[in-house]
Design a protein around this motif. Structure first.
Motif, mmCIF file in Angstrom:
data_model
loop_
_atom_site.group_PDB
_atom_site.id
_atom_site.type_symbol
_atom_site.label_atom_id
_atom_site.label_comp_id
_atom_site.label_asym_id
_atom_site.label_seq_id
_atom_site.Cartn_x
_atom_site.Cartn_y
_atom_site.Cartn_z
ATOM 1 N N GLY A 1 2.916 13.768 3.369
ATOM 2 C CA GLY A 1 3.993 13.097 4.109
ATOM 3 C C GLY A 1 5.195 12.824 3.236
ATOM 4 O O GLY A 1 6.343 13.059 3.636
ATOM 5 N N ALA A 2 4.955 12.329 2.013
ATOM 6 C CA ALA A 2 6.062 12.042 1.095
ATOM 7 C C ALA A 2 6.760 13.329 0.673
ATOM 8 O O ALA A 2 7.990 13.377 0.558
ATOM 9 C CB ALA A 2 5.537 11.288 -0.125
ATOM 10 N N LYS A 3 5.987 14.385 0.415
ATOM 11 C CA LYS A 3 6.595 15.666 0.039
ATOM 12 C C LYS A 3 7.499 16.188 1.150
ATOM 13 O O LYS A 3 8.619 16.636 0.899
ATOM 14 C CB LYS A 3 5.498 16.700 -0.254
ATOM 15 N N PHE A 4 6.992 16.118 2.379
ATOM 16 C CA PHE A 4 7.761 16.657 3.500
ATOM 17 C C PHE A 4 9.038 15.844 3.713
ATOM 18 O O PHE A 4 10.123 16.416 3.893
ATOM 19 C CB PHE A 4 6.909 16.635 4.767
ATOM 20 N N ALA A 5 8.915 14.526 3.705
ATOM 21 C CA ALA A 5 10.088 13.670 3.947
ATOM 22 C C ALA A 5 11.125 13.825 2.841
ATOM 23 O O ALA A 5 12.331 13.931 3.112
ATOM 24 C CB ALA A 5 9.644 12.216 4.064
ATOM 25 N N LEU A 6 10.669 13.840 1.579
ATOM 26 C CA LEU A 6 11.597 14.023 0.456
ATOM 27 C C LEU A 6 12.233 15.407 0.530
ATOM 28 O O LEU A 6 13.449 15.556 0.312
ATOM 29 C CB LEU A 6 10.857 13.843 -0.866
ATOM 30 N N THR B 1 0.853 -1.189 0.000
ATOM 31 C CA THR B 1 0.000 0.000 0.000
ATOM 32 C C THR B 1 0.891 1.242 0.000
ATOM 33 O O THR B 1 2.107 1.169 0.237
ATOM 34 C CB THR B 1 -0.896 0.030 1.238
ATOM 35 N N THR B 2 0.262 2.390 -0.240
ATOM 36 C CA THR B 2 1.015 3.649 -0.228
ATOM 37 C C THR B 2 1.695 3.868 1.119
ATOM 38 O O THR B 2 2.864 4.267 1.181
ATOM 39 C CB THR B 2 0.084 4.837 -0.528
ATOM 40 N N GLU C 1 18.033 5.556 -2.260
ATOM 41 C CA GLU C 1 16.919 4.621 -2.378
ATOM 42 C C GLU C 1 15.650 5.239 -1.798
ATOM 43 O O GLU C 1 14.552 5.091 -2.360
ATOM 44 C CB GLU C 1 17.250 3.318 -1.648
ATOM 45 N N SER C 2 15.797 5.951 -0.676
ATOM 46 C CA SER C 2 14.646 6.581 -0.053
ATOM 47 C C SER C 2 14.027 7.630 -0.973
ATOM 48 O O SER C 2 12.804 7.703 -1.112
ATOM 49 C CB SER C 2 15.064 7.227 1.274
ATOM 50 N N LYS C 3 14.854 8.432 -1.622
ATOM 51 C CA LYS C 3 14.345 9.448 -2.552
ATOM 52 C C LYS C 3 13.574 8.797 -3.693
ATOM 53 O O LYS C 3 12.528 9.300 -4.121
ATOM 54 C CB LYS C 3 15.496 10.297 -3.094
ATOM 55 N N ARG C 4 14.100 7.695 -4.189
ATOM 56 C CA ARG C 4 13.427 6.998 -5.289
ATOM 57 C C ARG C 4 12.043 6.515 -4.858
ATOM 58 O O ARG C 4 11.055 6.643 -5.598
ATOM 59 C CB ARG C 4 14.282 5.811 -5.750
ATOM 60 N N LEU C 5 11.946 5.994 -3.638
ATOM 61 C CA LEU C 5 10.659 5.507 -3.132
ATOM 62 C C LEU C 5 9.670 6.650 -2.915
ATOM 63 O O LEU C 5 8.489 6.541 -3.263
ATOM 64 C CB LEU C 5 10.879 4.738 -1.823
ATOM 65 N N PHE C 6 10.146 7.743 -2.338
ATOM 66 C CA PHE C 6 9.254 8.883 -2.114
ATOM 67 C C PHE C 6 8.758 9.467 -3.440
ATOM 68 O O PHE C 6 7.585 9.837 -3.569
ATOM 69 C CB PHE C 6 9.955 9.973 -1.301
ATOM 70 N N ARG C 7 9.650 9.559 -4.414
ATOM 71 C CA ARG C 7 9.238 10.089 -5.724
ATOM 72 C C ARG C 7 8.214 9.153 -6.377
ATOM 73 O O ARG C 7 7.298 9.612 -7.071
ATOM 74 C CB ARG C 7 10.449 10.281 -6.631
ATOM 75 N N GLY C 8 8.363 7.855 -6.140
ATOM 76 C CA GLY C 8 7.388 6.903 -6.669
ATOM 77 C C GLY C 8 6.006 7.135 -6.074
ATOM 78 O O GLY C 8 4.986 7.063 -6.776
ATOM 79 N N LEU D 1 4.874 10.019 -4.977
ATOM 80 C CA LEU D 1 4.345 11.279 -5.504
ATOM 81 C C LEU D 1 3.908 11.164 -6.961
ATOM 82 O O LEU D 1 3.061 11.939 -7.418
ATOM 83 C CB LEU D 1 5.391 12.388 -5.341
ATOM 84 N N GLU D 2 4.461 10.214 -7.695
ATOM 85 C CA GLU D 2 3.993 9.988 -9.060
ATOM 86 C C GLU D 2 2.553 9.483 -9.057
ATOM 87 O O GLU D 2 1.747 9.854 -9.923
ATOM 88 C CB GLU D 2 4.901 8.977 -9.767
#
Length: 644
Positions: free
Chosen positions: A456-461, A419-420, A439-446, A448-449
């Motif tokens: 949460g993803a925007k803030f963490a990235l 899940t997201t 790797e973390s950046k790649r997951l967060f960008r995924g 946001l796509e």
């Protein structure tokens, strides 16, 4: 006083302090005297009251007996008030008797370490400063001077604390300059002045803490207005003094051992401390992933690590980044860039290949402590092993569980079944626990796509990018905070630090202003949500059908409830977080009315049962003004329950 007003006050004080240092220091002294006088006045208030009563009894006895008769009618209220005041005064007096926290460490003497005390004598003679009363060695990466009061605020003793890791990191020449800086505080009586100010803050802090614990709100009138005005004002004035003392101590050290040596010691300390804090201990605690018990030679390993030469690639970047940080108002020490500039050390001399200091000869620990440096290290090893032993195994078990969870999340992600929120969890632990930011950046960008508005993803990235000094992180963090107001304060803190760290002080201040505005809004929002009044308006509630059915089930358990209405209070702030109100009738038409105390009990019980269903207020309509009842009943769809 908000943060922006506090910073503006400091900026207003700074030029005045430079133009007329004598007048400025006198004002700080008088402010400190005022702070002591006020709390002494509170402590002595009972004595003053008793003396005043005795004086009235002797001077105007007739009036005294009239007063006694009048007071006699309210004797219990008077005794309660007097008791509260006496308790507050006793608390104020005890605040002076509290021990000020003193530094911890291993005391060392002249006979054991003659070279170190010879250096202290040399510096003391040159700058006309007293030798510290106590010298301690501790396990921190620091050197400091502190004056502790001998009794109340009369007299003091000076404690010099030297960190063994710091002495292992510095050359003999650099350490001399650092020690001269600390002794400079003693010479100009910085330590005694700072100790007096510290004691004042501690006294007030102890007093206010006791009032809060004891819930003595009835006697706040004795001190609340004074504290609200005085403490920010005094803190601003003493902040400017502390910062100027740091600059003065740097100048004194430069006069004794050379500006270049003092500047070089600041560079060495900054780079070695970064290694000490960010790398060494990270590696140590990462060891809990593989081992169930802590290492036995922590300080031996630390010593070897601190002796290594600088890494041109890594440390040059660290230094260049540090030189972009501007002096801000969160630390009394000026920024490294400012301190180096004041010492005549040019920025362009740092950060380039071959420009980093070269450590030559013995370290300060080897020269001044000799073989005892190793023995002190062993003592710290044993102490650290004892302190960490109990928690290390627990940390090891947590790592095992975390690793298992990471593998589970990775398997789901690779299979496309995560899940997201599971992908978010994987990205978060990959960065925070494993340190793999790519790797973390790649997951967060995924994330946001698929979900462009996932705050949460925007803030963490954004936070990861900020740490890499990428301005894209600013946009992402701001967008996340706009979407989720609960992130606003974190966003302000992070972006304030980021803009300061990149030399953009004025942009940083905008986030101070934003934080102040947000805090003001929170206070207004809290006030409009604290109760229900006849001035309030109501609209349709925001609960879904599943939540409604659960509420009805809860209401069905109470035979006393005949009807229930559910509405949403109209609010102006944070409308995305609704305030739902459940209003119950505890007596049906024509039936015997439920007693008020029983109705209140039903309301409290129901409130406890539905609190997790986004219901913020539970009212009994019989206890509300008719205007509130009419407004609630008039809302479309407000009647959600009626006992058949």
């Amino acid at each position: 006083m908000n943060q922006e007003e506090y910073i503006s006050l400091i900026r207003e004080i700074e030029p005045k302090a430079k133009e007329n240092p004598g007048a400025y220091r006198k004002k700080v002294f008088l402010l400190a005297v005022l702070g002591y006088a006020y709390i002494v006045g509170i402590a002595l208030l009972p004595i003053i009251v008793v003396l005043a009563v005795i004086a009235v009894a002797f001077v105007v006895p007739a009036f005294f007996w009239i007063l006694i008769k009048l007071v006699g009618k309210f004797v219990f209220l008077l005794l309660a008030a007097v008791g509260a005041i006496f308790a507050a005064c006793w608390s104020a007096f005890r605040s002076f008797l509290r021990d000020v926290a003193v530094p911890e460490g291993t005391p060392i003497g002249r006979s054991e370490f003659p070279k170190l005390f010879e250096l202290l004598d040399e510096i003391s003679e040159k700058i006309k400063a007293p030798v510290p009363d106590t010298v301690l060695i501790d396990s921190g990466f620091n050197a400091s001077v502190m004056n502790t009061p001998r009794f109340l605020f009369f007299g003091s003793k000076t404690v010099l604390t030297l960190g063994l890791p710091l002495m292992e990191a510095l050359s003999v020449e650099n350490f001399r300059a650092v020690l001269a800086h600390e002794m400079g505080h003693i010479s100009r009586r910085h330590g005694r002045y700072a100790g007096w100010i510290y004691q004042l803050r501690a006294t007030w802090a102890h007093f206010l803490e006791e009032q809060e614990i004891n819930g003595s709100s009835s006697i706040e009138f004795l001190y609340s207005r004074f504290v609200n005005w005085y403490m920010p004002f005094f803190n601003a004035y003493s902040f400017v003094l502390a910062r100027e003392q740091e600059r003065e101590a740097d100048r004194m050290a430069a006069e004794m051992y050379g500006a270049a040596t003092m500047a070089e010691s600041l560079v060495v300390i900054h780079l070695k401390e970064a290694h000490y804090g960010e790398q060494f201990y990270k590696n140590i605690f990462d060891g809990a992933r593989q081992n169930s018990s802590p290492p036995k030679d922590l300080f031996s390993a630390l010593r070897r690590s601190l002796h290594r030469p600088f890494d041109e690639t890594r440390d040059a970047v660290l230094l260049m980044n540090a030189l972009t940080v501007v002096t801000d108002y969160s630390d009394t020490h000026p920024s490294l860039a400012e301190r180096l500039e004041l010492l005549g050390y040019k920025k362009e001399d740092n950060g380039a290949t071959g420009s980093l200091p070269v450590q030559r000869g013995q370290t300060a620990a080897e020269f001044f402590l000799g073989d005892q440096a190793v023995e002190l290290g062993r003592q710290f090893d044993a102490s650290w092993e004892t302190e960490m032993g109990a928690s290390w195994n627990a940390a090891h078990q947590q790592w095992k569980e975390l690793n298992a969870r990471i593998e589970e999340l990775r398997s789901k992600h690779e299979a496309g079944t995560a899940t997201t929120e599971e992908v978010f969890e994987l990205a978060d632990v990959t960065a925070s626990q494993l340190g793999d930011t790519e790797e973390s950046k790649r997951l967060f960008r995924g994330i946001l796509e698929n979900e462009p508005d996932h705050s949460g993803a925007k803030f963490a990235l954004g936070n990861i990018l900020i740490n890499e000094r990428d301005d894209e992180g600013v946009r992402l963090i701001n967008e996340a905070a706009e979407k989720d107001f609960s992130l606003t304060q974190f966003a302000c803190d992070i972006l304030y630090s980021y803009f300061n760290a990149t030399g953009r002080g004025e942009e940083a201040l905008e986030y101070i202003r934003r934080s102040d505005r947000f805090q003001d809004t929170l206070e207004v929002a809290a006030r409009e949500r604290q109760d229900i009044t006849v001035e309030d308006s109501f609209e349709e509630h925001s609960l879904n059908e599943d939540q409604l059915e659960r509420v009805r089930t809860k209401l069905g358990y109470h035979e006393e409830i005949s009807k229930a209405y559910l509405v949403r209070k109209v609010v102006w702030y944070f409308k995305e977080h609704p305030v739902n109100v459940l209003a119950i009738l505890t007596a049906s038409q024509g039936a015997a009315k439920v007693k008020r105390k029983d109705a209140n009990l039903v309301r409290e019980v129901v409130g406890g049962q539905v609190g997790d269903l986004d219901i913020h207020f539970v009212l009994t309509l019989e206890a509300q003004p008719d205007a509130i009842r009419r407004k609630i009943e008039a809302v479309n769809g407000s009647l959600i329950y009626k006992r058949s």
